[in-house]
Write a protein that holds these residues in place. Structure first.
Motif, PDB file in Angstrom:
ATOM      1  N   TYR A  28     -10.289 -15.723   6.609  1.00 13.19           N
ATOM      2  CA  TYR A  28     -10.515 -15.057   7.893  1.00 13.19           C
ATOM      3  C   TYR A  28     -10.992 -13.616   7.725  1.00 13.19           C
ATOM      4  O   TYR A  28     -10.397 -12.832   6.978  1.00 13.19           O
ATOM      5  CB  TYR A  28      -9.234 -15.054   8.723  1.00 13.19           C
ATOM      6  CG  TYR A  28      -9.365 -14.270  10.021  1.00 13.19           C
ATOM      7  CD1 TYR A  28      -9.942 -14.845  11.136  1.00 13.19           C
ATOM      8  CD2 TYR A  28      -8.930 -12.948  10.104  1.00 13.19           C
ATOM      9  CE1 TYR A  28     -10.089 -14.142  12.316  1.00 13.19           C
ATOM     10  CE2 TYR A  28      -9.067 -12.231  11.277  1.00 13.19           C
ATOM     11  CZ  TYR A  28      -9.650 -12.829  12.374  1.00 13.19           C
ATOM     12  OH  TYR A  28      -9.809 -12.108  13.543  1.00 13.19           O
ATOM     13  N   GLN A  32      -9.168  -9.535   4.539  1.00 13.41           N
ATOM     14  CA  GLN A  32      -7.959 -10.287   4.851  1.00 13.41           C
ATOM     15  C   GLN A  32      -7.700 -11.319   3.750  1.00 13.41           C
ATOM     16  O   GLN A  32      -8.576 -11.612   2.939  1.00 13.41           O
ATOM     17  CB  GLN A  32      -8.093 -10.997   6.199  1.00 13.41           C
ATOM     18  CG  GLN A  32      -8.421 -10.089   7.365  1.00 13.41           C
ATOM     19  CD  GLN A  32      -7.261  -9.220   7.777  1.00 13.41           C
ATOM     20  OE1 GLN A  32      -6.125  -9.400   7.322  1.00 13.41           O
ATOM     21  NE2 GLN A  32      -7.529  -8.260   8.647  1.00 13.41           N
ATOM     22  N   THR A  33      -6.497 -11.849   3.748  1.00  9.85           N
ATOM     23  CA  THR A  33      -6.146 -12.878   2.757  1.00  9.85           C
ATOM     24  C   THR A  33      -5.640 -14.144   3.436  1.00  9.85           C
ATOM     25  O   THR A  33      -4.952 -14.954   2.827  1.00  9.85           O
ATOM     26  CB  THR A  33      -5.062 -12.348   1.796  1.00  9.85           C
ATOM     27  OG1 THR A  33      -3.914 -11.958   2.557  1.00  9.85           O
ATOM     28  CG2 THR A  33      -5.575 -11.165   0.993  1.00  9.85           C
ATOM     29  N   ASP A  60      -3.098  -9.656  13.386  1.00  8.01           N
ATOM     30  CA  ASP A  60      -3.027  -8.434  12.592  1.00  8.01           C
ATOM     31  C   ASP A  60      -1.859  -7.575  13.080  1.00  8.01           C
ATOM     32  O   ASP A  60      -1.687  -7.364  14.281  1.00  8.01           O
ATOM     33  CB  ASP A  60      -4.341  -7.657  12.727  1.00  8.01           C
ATOM     34  CG  ASP A  60      -4.485  -6.574  11.677  1.00  8.01           C
ATOM     35  OD1 ASP A  60      -3.540  -5.778  11.500  1.00  8.01           O
ATOM     36  OD2 ASP A  60      -5.554  -6.503  11.041  1.00  8.01           O
ATOM     37  N   CYS A 123      -7.619 -10.310  14.402  1.00 10.79           N
ATOM     38  CA  CYS A 123      -7.647  -8.845  14.510  1.00 10.79           C
ATOM     39  C   CYS A 123      -8.316  -8.387  15.799  1.00 10.79           C
ATOM     40  O   CYS A 123      -8.574  -7.191  15.971  1.00 10.79           O
ATOM     41  CB  CYS A 123      -8.335  -8.229  13.293  1.00 10.79           C
ATOM     42  SG  CYS A 123     -10.057  -8.709  13.089  1.00 10.79           S
ATOM     43  N   ARG A 235     -14.482 -12.654  13.001  1.00 14.43           N
ATOM     44  CA  ARG A 235     -13.174 -12.293  13.561  1.00 14.43           C
ATOM     45  C   ARG A 235     -12.691 -13.297  14.608  1.00 14.43           C
ATOM     46  O   ARG A 235     -11.541 -13.221  15.049  1.00 14.43           O
ATOM     47  CB  ARG A 235     -13.242 -10.898  14.201  1.00 14.43           C
ATOM     48  CG  ARG A 235     -13.531  -9.781  13.221  1.00 14.43           C
ATOM     49  CD  ARG A 235     -13.847  -8.486  13.947  1.00 14.43           C
ATOM     50  NE  ARG A 235     -15.129  -8.568  14.659  1.00 14.43           N
ATOM     51  CZ  ARG A 235     -15.654  -7.571  15.368  1.00 14.43           C
ATOM     52  NH1 ARG A 235     -14.996  -6.422  15.472  1.00 14.43           N
ATOM     53  NH2 ARG A 235     -16.822  -7.717  15.967  1.00 14.43           N
TER      54      ARG A 235
END
Length: 301
Positions: A28, A32-33, A60, A123, A235
């Motif tokens: 994503y 990000q992870t 987030d 996010c 996103r």
């Protein structure tokens, strides 16, 4: 507000209706992870049964403290109700350019383009459509000695340039657009974002800001709508997605917008007049928006 480039609008609406891909990247967003649940092309539409679908939930942590963000209506049942497919009392527009969107059994809006592999807002600050505005500011590339338009030798068409910013978050070149504030008209967003990101009005004093605002106001009187609708953005999630209005502001003679001194500001770390060609690599769906400006102006591609 502005004239509509009808051919571009219809072509891009068809483009937007295609299966989104950037909204299904394995990981994503950028930086990000969080891994998305894999969604094959044929399982993207909500109308197609996909009983194995178990999207990853992600929001987030920054959204908890962000003043612009909606409340967590999924996990906080005491949160105030949001007026999806309408306008909140605070004048926040939750209407989609794509038409009326559905809600899932928990009352969360469903992405009109289908599954993304991520549930929640990711996010993005808003549930449902997150409205943006993208000003595509163009001029003709000119010979510095003669002032004549530069013509590409292969296509025989003049070369168009546009104001491009280097985004600080993903390090990709993009149109200097941004989010529409609550109660703000799209026309105001277009001017504000161009001033903040391409002219760095955020660093000017009161007099400087007023002077810049006056210049942008005069230059942005005449624009052509290129697109209104969904943006295939990394996103995007199942419950929150980007939409935009892309408008072309063109300086035909090179004595208006073309004369602005560009300075990167706000969340941009670079800005320039960039030559337009089919080889351009731009953020999200910006490549397609710029192509429509080329078609409108009869420029090299």
């Amino acid at each position: 507000m502005y004239k509509a480039f009808v051919r571009g609008l219809s072509d891009l609406q068809a483009m937007a209706a295609q299966v989104h891909t950037k909204a299904r990247t394995p990981v994503y967003g950028k930086g990000q992870t969080v891994n998305r649940f894999p969604v094959p092309d044929d399982k993207v539409p909500w109308s197609v049964a996909f009983p194995e679908y178990k999207p990853t939930y992600f929001e987030d942590a920054k959204l908890k403290k962000a003043s612009y963000a909606d409340p967590d209506i999924l996990n906080n049942k005491a949160a105030p109700a949001l007026k999806f497919n309408g306008t909140d009392a605070g004048e926040l527009n939750r209407v989609s350019h794509e038409g009326r969107y559905s809600l899932d059994p928990d009352g969360l809006p469903l992405n009109p383009r289908g599954r993304t592999g991520i549930r929640g807002r990711g996010c993005l600050g808003r549930w449902g459509p997150n409205h943006a505005a993208d000003p595509i500011v163009t001029r003709w590339k000119r010979d510095p000695k003669t002032g004549a338009k530069v013509v590409d030798p292969a296509s025989g068409r003049p070369v168009l340039q546009f104001v491009s910013i280097l985004r600080g978050d993903v390090k990709e070149w993009a149109i200097p657009g941004g989010m529409v504030d609550c109660g703000e008209e799209v026309s105001a967003t277009l001017k504000r974002e161009f001033g903040e990101e391409a002219l760095d009005s955020t660093m000017a004093d009161a007099a400087g800001k007023a002077a810049l605002a006056a210049k942008v106001e005069a230059a942005f009187n005449h624009g052509v709508d290129l697109y209104k609708g969904y943006v295939d953005d990394p996103r995007n999630t199942d419950n929150a997605w980007m939409e935009t209005v892309a408008v072309n502001f063109h300086d035909e003679d090179g004595d208006g917008l073309a004369m602005f001194q560009l300075h990167a500001g706000d969340d941009a770390i670079g800005v320039c007049w960039k030559d337009i060609s089919r080889d351009l690599k731009l953020y999200a769906s910006h490549h397609q928006f710029v192509e429509k400006a080329v078609q409108l102006r009869g420029a090299h591609w």
